[in-house]
Design an enzyme around this catalytic site. Structure first.
Site, PDB file in Angstrom:
ATOM      1  N   TYR A 274      32.078  30.938  34.289  1.00  0.00           N
ATOM      2  CA  TYR A 274      33.394  29.927  33.761  1.00  0.00           C
ATOM      3  C   TYR A 274      33.761  28.798  34.839  1.00  0.00           C
ATOM      4  CZ  TYR A 274      33.816  33.396  29.993  1.00  0.00           C
ATOM      5  OH  TYR A 274      33.442  34.072  28.865  1.00  0.00           O
TER       6      TYR A 274
ATOM      7  N   GLU B 255      43.033  41.082  32.320  1.00  0.00           N
ATOM      8  CA  GLU B 255      41.565  40.834  31.741  1.00  0.00           C
ATOM      9  C   GLU B 255      40.455  41.487  32.402  1.00  0.00           C
ATOM     10  OE1 GLU B 255      38.789  37.420  29.903  1.00  0.00           O
ATOM     11  OE2 GLU B 255      40.719  36.828  30.684  1.00  0.00           O
TER      12      GLU B 255
ATOM     13  N   GLY C 110      33.464  37.205  24.344  1.00  0.00           N
ATOM     14  CA  GLY C 110      32.436  37.501  25.515  1.00  0.00           C
ATOM     15  C   GLY C 110      31.048  37.215  25.072  1.00  0.00           C
ATOM     16  N   GLY C 111      30.860  36.111  24.368  1.00  0.00           N
ATOM     17  CA  GLY C 111      29.461  35.447  23.692  1.00  0.00           C
ATOM     18  C   GLY C 111      29.167  36.070  22.590  1.00  0.00           C
TER      19      GLY C 111
ATOM     20  N   ASP D  81      41.577  27.652  28.381  1.00  0.00           N
ATOM     21  CA  ASP D  81      41.994  27.719  29.841  1.00  0.00           C
ATOM     22  C   ASP D  81      40.714  27.396  30.616  1.00  0.00           C
ATOM     23  OD1 ASP D  81      41.279  30.125  28.842  1.00  0.00           O
ATOM     24  OD2 ASP D  81      41.604  30.865  30.696  1.00  0.00           O
TER      25      ASP D  81
ATOM     26  N   LYS E  33      47.298  34.452  32.657  1.00  0.00           N
ATOM     27  CA  LYS E  33      46.153  35.179  32.513  1.00  0.00           C
ATOM     28  C   LYS E  33      45.308  35.325  33.665  1.00  0.00           C
ATOM     29  CE  LYS E  33      41.309  34.232  31.098  1.00  0.00           C
ATOM     30  NZ  LYS E  33      40.462  33.203  30.578  1.00  0.00           N
TER      31      LYS E  33
ATOM     32  N   LYS F  59      43.807  42.454  27.744  1.00  0.00           N
ATOM     33  CA  LYS F  59      42.640  41.265  26.963  1.00  0.00           C
ATOM     34  C   LYS F  59      41.054  41.985  27.317  1.00  0.00           C
ATOM     35  CE  LYS F  59      40.662  36.685  26.804  1.00  0.00           C
ATOM     36  NZ  LYS F  59      40.966  35.181  26.877  1.00  0.00           N
TER      37      LYS F  59
ATOM     38  N   GLU G  69      37.126  42.047  32.161  1.00  0.00           N
ATOM     39  CA  GLU G  69      35.957  41.959  31.237  1.00  0.00           C
ATOM     40  C   GLU G  69      34.622  42.863  31.830  1.00  0.00           C
ATOM     41  OE1 GLU G  69      33.316  38.358  29.292  1.00  0.00           O
ATOM     42  OE2 GLU G  69      34.842  37.884  30.534  1.00  0.00           O
TER      43      GLU G  69
ATOM     44  N   SER H  37      42.004  36.958  21.642  1.00  0.00           N
ATOM     45  CA  SER H  37      42.092  36.036  22.461  1.00  0.00           C
ATOM     46  C   SER H  37      40.764  35.276  22.473  1.00  0.00           C
ATOM     47  CB  SER H  37      42.756  36.339  23.925  1.00  0.00           C
ATOM     48  OG  SER H  37      42.954  35.341  24.802  1.00  0.00           O
TER      49      SER H  37
END
Length: 393
Positions: A393, A220, A305-306, A68, A180, A262, A222, A331
């Protein structure tokens, strides 16, 4: 807790929490007077469908492929192999991913960018139909990205609530069945109470709107890898953030059985001087999950996440060494795609090799979801970290 008032049924809330009538005569503590209370409508007519969709995505040995990325971010992916950021090239790359034979054995859902949701393959088949044929549920990114949060410590908030209901209804018509919304919290920036509350409230409003329009919301929150903090600090922040998120989800009457979480894994900051083992990461992550996430939530679909491809898989595997109340899965975006891009290099003759690379990573994470993954024979390329400080992103 910010939402401790949820436990109390006060006079204001009683007007929307039930439909029963009571009578009480004034001046008597034992007599009743007429009072109306309304039960909130939860997810309208979609509740059963939402629960079924969430269970389908959270099915044994399967997880989510996240493709996405915005056009700008997809451009970064293409630039890494020397391709121009054009719609034709983005379509070619996403077609490579979505038409991989056998992908549905390991992948239960695919998060698409809006452009991809409305696109077709070069031979005219809609991407959503390609996914359905493999029993993969189509999903859609609905947030509008991060912007600076005024009054905070150089933090951000996620925009996109305006017009979300109408957009979600259109996405449902196009074939999407889950959504999402990504927001972030930065440990080096505090995080401030304002940023945590904004993140939690935004996720809750998005989730309620999504469910009202038939889309299972992926929630999500994060917690970014940026920083040199120890794993104990990440655990502390995760507890605070997840508590606030679920508090506001409840306040917004979100159906927990019809969502997917997520989160990021609980790890030390990327610049911390000591790496944590998969077993340590699993222990800390599961501790927060058990303290903060209701067992009614069907699936925990971790982001990478990297982390390197191998790290993300090893950590997931460690979390599945004993039974969990939820389906604990993945995911992943970069942790599924990095090897694919390097194998493809934008050349048509490399498509099959790139698809094989995708299946290798998808199968590895499928085994990790079942707690059966072994890193023996893992490619050295898969062990290279993908963390980028301040990544956007």
């Amino acid at each position: 807790m910010a939402c401790s008032s949820l436990a109390k049924l006060n006079a204001a809330s009683s007007q929307w929490i039930g439909q029963q009538s009571f009578t009480q005569r004034h001046g008597s503590s034992t007599s009743l007077s007429t009072r109306r209370v309304a039960v909130p409508i939860r997810a309208k007519a979609y509740t059963d469908e939402l629960i079924l969709t969430a269970k389908t995505i959270a099915s044994p040995g399967r997880g989510i492929l996240a493709i996405d990325e915005s056009n700008a971010t997809c451009g970064k992916r293409l630039d890494s192999i020397g391709l121009d950021n054009t719609e034709v090239n983005r379509q070619a790359y996403r077609q490579l991913l979505l038409t991989t034979p056998g992908l549905g054995e390991y992948i239960s859902g695919a998060i698409l960018f809006e452009e991809t949701l409305y696109q077709s393959t070069t031979d005219g088949k809609k991407f959503v139909d390609v996914l359905r044929e493999q029993k993969i549920v189509p999903g859609i990114k609905v947030d509008k990205g991060l912007v600076p949060l005024p009054g905070s410590n150089n933090e951000s908030w996620c925009q996109g609530l305006d017009g979300l209901a109408s957009r979600s209804a259109e996405y449902y018509k196009q074939g999407a069945r889950f959504a999402k919304w990504r927001t972030v919290v930065s440990i080096p920036c505090g995080p401030s109470a304002l940023a945590v509350k904004e993140a939690a409230w935004g996720l809750a409003r998005y989730a309620a709107i999504s469910q009202d329009n038939g889309l299972v919301p992926i929630v999500e929150p994060e917690i970014l890898l940026d920083g040199d903090h120890p794993i104990e600090r990440t655990l502390e922040v995760a507890e605070k953030v997840w508590a606030e998120v679920f508090c506001y989800l409840a306040e917004n009457n979100v159906v927990f059985e019809g969502i997917l979480l997520k989160p990021s894994m609980v790890t030390p900051g990327a610049e911390h001087n000591q790496k944590a083992s998969p077993e340590t990461i699993a222990k800390h992550t599961l501790t927060v999950l058990k303290r903060r996430v209701p067992p009614a939530v069907p699936g925990i679909m971790f982001l990478s996440g990297g982390q390197s491809e191998a790290e993300a898989t090893l950590n997931l595997n460690a979390m599945n060494q004993s039974p969990n109340p939820w389906h604990v899965s993945f995911s992943y975006a970069r942790a599924l795609q990095n090897s694919v891009l390097k194998a493809w290099q934008g050349h048509p003759e490399n498509v099959e090799a790139a698809q094989r690379a995708l299946l290798v990573r998808a199968k590895a994470n499928s085994l990790a979801q079942l707690g059966r993954y072994s890193a023996e024979g893992e490619d050295e390329e898969a062990k290279k970290g993908m963390f980028v400080k301040g990544y956007t992103y």
